[in-house]
Design a protein around this motif. Sequence first.
Motif, PDB file in Angstrom:
ATOM      1  N   ARG A   2     -22.967  35.586  75.248  1.00 55.06           N
ATOM      2  CA  ARG A   2     -23.034  34.126  75.293  1.00 55.06           C
ATOM      3  C   ARG A   2     -24.289  33.679  76.018  1.00 55.06           C
ATOM      4  NH1 ARG A   2     -21.960  30.674  79.221  1.00 55.06           N
ATOM      5  NH2 ARG A   2     -20.940  32.238  80.540  1.00 55.06           N
ATOM      6  N   LYS A   5     -25.919  28.867  80.091  1.00 50.60           N
ATOM      7  CA  LYS A   5     -26.006  27.399  79.999  1.00 50.60           C
ATOM      8  C   LYS A   5     -26.726  26.857  81.232  1.00 50.60           C
ATOM      9  CE  LYS A   5     -21.497  26.835  79.411  1.00 50.60           C
ATOM     10  NZ  LYS A   5     -20.943  28.181  79.116  1.00 50.60           N
ATOM     11  N   TYR A   7     -28.313  23.417  83.103  1.00 51.67           N
ATOM     12  CA  TYR A   7     -28.393  21.955  83.189  1.00 51.67           C
ATOM     13  C   TYR A   7     -29.601  21.626  84.052  1.00 51.67           C
ATOM     14  CZ  TYR A   7     -27.054  17.081  83.888  1.00 51.67           C
ATOM     15  OH  TYR A   7     -27.042  15.703  83.901  1.00 51.67           O
ATOM     16  N   ARG A  37     -34.873  30.776  75.280  1.00 48.43           N
ATOM     17  CA  ARG A  37     -34.014  29.978  74.386  1.00 48.43           C
ATOM     18  C   ARG A  37     -34.121  30.479  72.953  1.00 48.43           C
ATOM     19  NH1 ARG A  37     -36.479  24.500  72.905  1.00 48.43           N
ATOM     20  NH2 ARG A  37     -37.594  26.008  71.599  1.00 48.43           N
ATOM     21  N   ASN A  43     -29.462  28.401  76.805  1.00 47.86           N
ATOM     22  CA  ASN A  43     -29.473  27.075  76.191  1.00 47.86           C
ATOM     23  C   ASN A  43     -29.641  26.061  77.302  1.00 47.86           C
ATOM     24  OD1 ASN A  43     -29.256  27.450  73.393  1.00 47.86           O
ATOM     25  ND2 ASN A  43     -27.039  27.699  73.497  1.00 47.86           N
ATOM     26  N   TYR A  45     -29.374  21.990  78.449  1.00 48.39           N
ATOM     27  CA  TYR A  45     -28.561  20.839  78.061  1.00 48.39           C
ATOM     28  C   TYR A  45     -29.042  19.566  78.741  1.00 48.39           C
ATOM     29  CZ  TYR A  45     -25.341  24.271  76.139  1.00 48.39           C
ATOM     30  OH  TYR A  45     -24.803  25.293  75.394  1.00 48.39           O
ATOM     31  N   CYS A  76     -34.201  20.949  74.704  1.00 51.38           N
ATOM     32  CA  CYS A  76     -32.746  21.032  74.518  1.00 51.38           C
ATOM     33  C   CYS A  76     -32.310  20.946  73.059  1.00 51.38           C
ATOM     34  CB  CYS A  76     -32.052  19.918  75.311  1.00 51.38           C
ATOM     35  SG  CYS A  76     -32.417  19.941  77.083  1.00 51.38           S
ATOM     36  N   ASN A  79     -28.557  20.201  72.048  1.00 55.21           N
ATOM     37  CA  ASN A  79     -27.630  20.697  73.064  1.00 55.21           C
ATOM     38  C   ASN A  79     -27.509  19.672  74.185  1.00 55.21           C
ATOM     39  OD1 ASN A  79     -27.034  23.228  71.877  1.00 55.21           O
ATOM     40  ND2 ASN A  79     -28.970  24.053  72.625  1.00 55.21           N
ATOM     41  N   VAL A 104     -19.706  20.880  76.919  1.00 53.17           N
ATOM     42  CA  VAL A 104     -20.974  21.227  76.272  1.00 53.17           C
ATOM     43  C   VAL A 104     -20.825  21.072  74.763  1.00 53.17           C
ATOM     44  CG1 VAL A 104     -21.710  22.768  78.117  1.00 53.17           C
ATOM     45  CG2 VAL A 104     -20.369  23.687  76.236  1.00 53.17           C
ATOM     46  N   SER A 106     -23.239  20.555  70.768  1.00 51.43           N
ATOM     47  CA  SER A 106     -24.509  20.837  70.084  1.00 51.43           C
ATOM     48  C   SER A 106     -24.811  19.803  69.003  1.00 51.43           C
ATOM     49  CB  SER A 106     -24.470  22.237  69.459  1.00 51.43           C
ATOM     50  OG  SER A 106     -23.378  22.353  68.552  1.00 51.43           O
ATOM     51  N   VAL A 346     -21.436  24.821  83.560  1.00 52.67           N
ATOM     52  CA  VAL A 346     -22.686  25.499  83.225  1.00 52.67           C
ATOM     53  C   VAL A 346     -22.868  26.709  84.141  1.00 52.67           C
ATOM     54  CG1 VAL A 346     -23.768  23.399  82.356  1.00 52.67           C
ATOM     55  CG2 VAL A 346     -24.057  24.014  84.764  1.00 52.67           C
TER      56      VAL A 346
END
Length: 388
Positions: A2, A5, A7, A37, A43, A45, A76, A79, A104, A106, A346
Amino acid sequence: MRPIKIYLDSSDFSKLSDLSKQSPEYAQVRDYLVRQRNEGVINMYFSEVHVLEAAPISPSAIPAAIGRLRTIKELCGKNCVTHPIDVCRNELSEENSLDSVSVVRSDGTWIPSSFDVSEIVPNVEQIIMAELENLSRAARRKYSKSGKPTSHAYTELTQLYNGDIAELAKKLPLSIDAARVFERYMLGKASRNDALKAVQDSVTDLVIFGHWHEREWSAASDLLKHVRKSGENFKSTLLEARRQFDHLITPDSGLGSTLKKSLPSPSQVTKKVMDARIGKIATEVAHSMGIVPRSMIDPWQVAPGTSCSIRLAIQVGHRSVLHSPPRAPSHSDFPDIYQAIYLPYVDIFRADRFMASQLSECNLPFSTAIAENFLQLPLKIREVLEAR
């Protein structure tokens, strides 16, 4: 695996939008983040807070604002995180399953759910059919076929309400393509779903949103006011939490009563007393939003984001009001407290040095890494990867 995440902080987007004013390290870290990324490692956000803080406060500030908004989009993509007031509502309402709280996303939808595009875009078919009720049967046959408006009906309606339609189009941040779809919809040549999707995609496209300010400053400002208003109840309750933190010390807490000047800091208060206060404030937030709250026996479990914001509000309140020496409250305190609602959701959370230190003192029950400087992000990413 995964993606991690992340922020980011509003200041990150601002600085990255004009790298000529930053040290070379900023460009290097930006390029590193983009590579990570693109490789699926991370990712990034954005949120409503980022958009509001990037938006222009005057017409002369539009070019710089578009640069900030473009930077958000470049880093982003779509996202983003659910609007804070919707996160709060989903966490606190007993009608929602805890498993259904989604933060979260997308799809680029940074606006609150209360901003319903379907309520703005007129339902042309319904308008026409309602108008036909006042006509004779013969006239109705001219304007409807098989229970649907004819092209002649759409054309006449468009001509009749042409001025109103033009005004409506100005009130929405429409791209050229979206405007064409909207026009075709008004003529009966595109479906309502097509029109709604086109408008939704335009509203959530940050660059189009930025350029909209150039064309329609008044309408853009009105939309921002609507979005800002959505968080007022949450804001007022969090500010109250700052004023109330000294009530943590109750006669039955085992700590006894003390003079205000010698009250212990929030970090010295027992977890049981602190959790009870957080739960009480969370319940007040729910009532202020007109929802029936779920049980707050363990606020960190049922409402992690809301609890995080409340805990930080208490911490900053102590530091800004009663700490010796006191720290003067900053206008940025509320946005920082407000967006702390995302921290539990996150892996890496960016905050400025002061807020990072306050979050650290909160002893939050989450594994989220806190970065107090943008340039720390590569190190934080490696630490998160090593911990997996």
